[in-house]
Design a protein around this motif. Structure first.
Motif, PDB file in Angstrom:
ATOM      1  N   GLY A 156       0.822  -1.047  -0.013  1.00 32.35           N
ATOM      2  CA  GLY A 156      -0.132   0.125   0.190  1.00 32.35           C
ATOM      3  C   GLY A 156       0.982   1.081  -0.003  1.00 32.35           C
ATOM      4  O   GLY A 156       0.465   2.173  -0.652  1.00 32.35           O
ATOM      5  N   LYS A 157       1.897   1.072   0.751  1.00 32.62           N
ATOM      6  CA  LYS A 157       2.880   2.364   0.785  1.00 32.62           C
ATOM      7  C   LYS A 157       3.624   2.452  -0.555  1.00 32.62           C
ATOM      8  O   LYS A 157       3.489   3.833  -0.842  1.00 32.62           O
ATOM      9  N   TRP A 158       3.936   1.492  -1.187  1.00 32.86           N
ATOM     10  CA  TRP A 158       4.521   1.585  -2.447  1.00 32.86           C
ATOM     11  C   TRP A 158       3.558   2.190  -3.421  1.00 32.86           C
ATOM     12  O   TRP A 158       3.760   3.075  -4.129  1.00 32.86           O
ATOM     13  N   VAL A 159       2.166   1.636  -3.480  1.00 28.35           N
ATOM     14  CA  VAL A 159       1.133   2.133  -4.442  1.00 28.35           C
ATOM     15  C   VAL A 159       0.807   3.524  -4.305  1.00 28.35           C
ATOM     16  O   VAL A 159       0.980   4.499  -5.300  1.00 28.35           O
ATOM     17  N   LEU A 160       0.650   4.017  -3.157  1.00 28.78           N
ATOM     18  CA  LEU A 160       0.340   5.564  -2.975  1.00 28.78           C
ATOM     19  C   LEU A 160       1.485   6.385  -3.383  1.00 28.78           C
ATOM     20  O   LEU A 160       1.180   7.267  -4.016  1.00 28.78           O
ATOM     21  N   TYR A 161       2.801   6.032  -3.086  1.00 32.17           N
ATOM     22  CA  TYR A 161       3.862   6.772  -3.634  1.00 32.17           C
ATOM     23  C   TYR A 161       3.977   6.813  -5.235  1.00 32.17           C
ATOM     24  O   TYR A 161       3.899   8.058  -5.598  1.00 32.17           O
ATOM     25  N   GLU A 162       3.852   5.599  -5.464  1.00 34.28           N
ATOM     26  CA  GLU A 162       4.244   5.645  -7.071  1.00 34.28           C
ATOM     27  C   GLU A 162       2.867   6.458  -7.729  1.00 34.28           C
ATOM     28  O   GLU A 162       3.067   7.136  -8.719  1.00 34.28           O
ATOM     29  N   ALA A 163       1.495   5.914  -7.189  1.00 35.43           N
ATOM     30  CA  ALA A 163       0.419   6.641  -7.809  1.00 35.43           C
ATOM     31  C   ALA A 163       0.563   8.240  -7.723  1.00 35.43           C
ATOM     32  O   ALA A 163       0.109   8.977  -8.738  1.00 35.43           O
ATOM     33  N   CYS A 164       0.736   8.678  -6.491  1.00 38.30           N
ATOM     34  CA  CYS A 164       0.943  10.043  -6.465  1.00 38.30           C
ATOM     35  C   CYS A 164       2.008  10.810  -7.454  1.00 38.30           C
ATOM     36  O   CYS A 164       1.877  12.033  -7.891  1.00 38.30           O
ATOM     37  N   LYS A 165       3.197  10.030  -7.298  1.00 36.39           N
ATOM     38  CA  LYS A 165       4.275  10.611  -8.088  1.00 36.39           C
ATOM     39  C   LYS A 165       3.739  10.655  -9.831  1.00 36.39           C
ATOM     40  O   LYS A 165       4.121  11.712 -10.248  1.00 36.39           O
ATOM     41  N   GLN A 166       3.090   9.523 -10.040  1.00 33.76           N
ATOM     42  CA  GLN A 166       2.586   9.528 -11.679  1.00 33.76           C
ATOM     43  C   GLN A 166       1.689  10.628 -11.635  1.00 33.76           C
ATOM     44  O   GLN A 166       1.651  11.348 -12.807  1.00 33.76           O
ATOM     45  N   ALA A 167       0.577  10.874 -10.813  1.00 35.83           N
ATOM     46  CA  ALA A 167      -0.424  12.035 -10.986  1.00 35.83           C
ATOM     47  C   ALA A 167       0.374  13.311 -11.122  1.00 35.83           C
ATOM     48  O   ALA A 167      -0.074  14.078 -11.835  1.00 35.83           O
ATOM     49  N   LYS A 168       1.521  13.695 -10.199  1.00 39.86           N
ATOM     50  CA  LYS A 168       2.137  14.885 -10.239  1.00 39.86           C
ATOM     51  C   LYS A 168       2.910  15.131 -11.651  1.00 39.86           C
ATOM     52  O   LYS A 168       2.625  16.232 -12.490  1.00 39.86           O
ATOM     53  N   ALA A 169       3.163  14.069 -12.190  1.00 40.39           N
ATOM     54  CA  ALA A 169       3.978  14.130 -13.536  1.00 40.39           C
ATOM     55  C   ALA A 169       3.092  14.409 -14.718  1.00 40.39           C
ATOM     56  O   ALA A 169       3.335  15.211 -15.289  1.00 40.39           O
ATOM     57  N   TRP A 170       1.809  13.718 -14.562  1.00 35.89           N
ATOM     58  CA  TRP A 170       1.028  14.031 -15.572  1.00 35.89           C
ATOM     59  C   TRP A 170       0.281  15.582 -15.573  1.00 35.89           C
ATOM     60  O   TRP A 170       0.222  16.285 -16.553  1.00 35.89           O
TER      61      TRP A 170
END
Ligand code: C2E
Ligand code: MG
Ligand code: MG
Length: 282
Positions: free
Chosen positions: A91-105
């Motif tokens: 869950g920690k990994w998913v949250l971090y990756e997902a937020c990082k990706q959203a920020k990139a978009w």
């Protein structure tokens, strides 16, 4: 004859169970290393605004690129991760990756894209969740109101009072809360109103027969009307046909998700989809 049949049946099941539990053991052992070995991947499924027909956000859905078994879907390993406690790390990994990706978009021109992340029962139960969400928002510099946390209706009800407290803390940070799989539990929308929620996601099982003269049509119409009167955003899942979409449109549903628009796809593909829909090529 009977004895023989029984014996064969028994042998058959013993073998099945044996295989299932040894595969489970394999998965359990390899799950430990999945994060370090970078075997987990996120796919993203777009969320469509039914007014503008644009992609306004995406849900992050985890997959496991297993070295032996190939690409595993979450139903194959999330239950194991839940039981073994690995879900916290995942869950920690998913949250971090997902937020990082959203920020990139957002940084490449889609400022308002939001990201939805699924939170399991064990995660919600953790006192660390609040700190962790705050930490990820801080590190990725994602605007908190561009993060949506999805918690299923049944998980929220498990310990309603504790859930309400946790949700209030998340809300104070500016994060939005969605009730996932709505309609599959036993709670009413008026009861759920005690929870500080923003969005309800109607479970995809209701999409079946939707649009025809069916119970599901009536239920979905009622959920949308009540949600709207309570000032909640309504999202329909599992939209696979134009007829379902037309029905949701007429019923006044705000957002939709489903194979009609797109399956969950890689981050790059999602980006291409956002661009296509914006320029109206789809
Ligand atoms: P969910 O959150 O309800 O996600 C929706 C599931 O429905 C996804 O399956 C998605 O691929 C599928 N789906 C979307 N549109 C359609 C459609 O039009 N038709 C049909 N038949 N299916 C559709 P997926 O990716 O296999 O995920 C299953 C569940 O696993 C998710 O259900 C969620 O509960 C859980 N999950 C996935 N990723 C995570 C995660 O990162 N953390 C946690 N805790 N759970 C996760
Ligand atoms: Mg979900
Ligand atoms: Mg669901």
């Amino acid at each position: 004859f009977r004895k023989e049949t029984w014996r064969n049946t028994y042998k058959f099941y013993a073998k099945e169970i044996g295989e299932a539990s040894s595969q489970r053991m394999d998965l359990e052992l390899s799950l430990r290393r999945a994060i370090d070995n970078k075997e987990l991947v996120l796919h993203y499924q777009p969320v469509i605004d039914l007014g503008s027909h644009e992609i306004i956000g995406a849900e992050a859905l985890v997959r496991w690129n297993h070295p032996e078994f190939g690409l595993l879907m979450p139903d194959k390993f999330i239950p194991i991760a839940d039981e073994t406690g690995f879900i916290i790390e995942i869950g920690k990994w998913v949250l971090y990756e997902a937020c990082k990706q959203a920020k990139a978009w957002q940084e490449i021109g889609h400022e308002s894209i939001f990201i939805a992340v699924n939170i399991s029962a064990i995660e919600l139960d953790q006192s660390q969740l609040i700190n962790h969400v705050a930490g990820v928002l801080h590190t990725t510099e994602l605007n908190p109101n561009r993060l949506e946390l999805e918690i299923t209706e049944s998980v929220l009800m498990q310990d309603a009072e504790a859930s309400i407290r946790t949700l209030h803390e998340l809300k104070q940070m500016g994060v939005r809360i969605a009730v996932d799989d709505f309609g599959t539990g036993y709670s009413s929308l008026s009861y759920l109103r005690r929870f500080p929620i923003d969005i309800i996601k109607i479970d995809r099982s209701f999409a079946k027969d939707m649009g025809s003269d069916s119970d599901n049509s009536a239920i979905v119409t009622a959920i949308i009307a009540l949600a709207k009167s309570l000032d909640l955003t309504v999202e329909a899942g599992g939209v696979e046909t134009q007829a379902q979409l037309d029905f949701l449109h007429k019923a006044g549903c705000h957002h939709a998700q489903g194979y009609l628009f797109s399956h969950p796809v890689t981050a790059d593909k999602l980006f291409a989809l956002i661009e296509q829909r914006k320029t109206g090529t789809v």
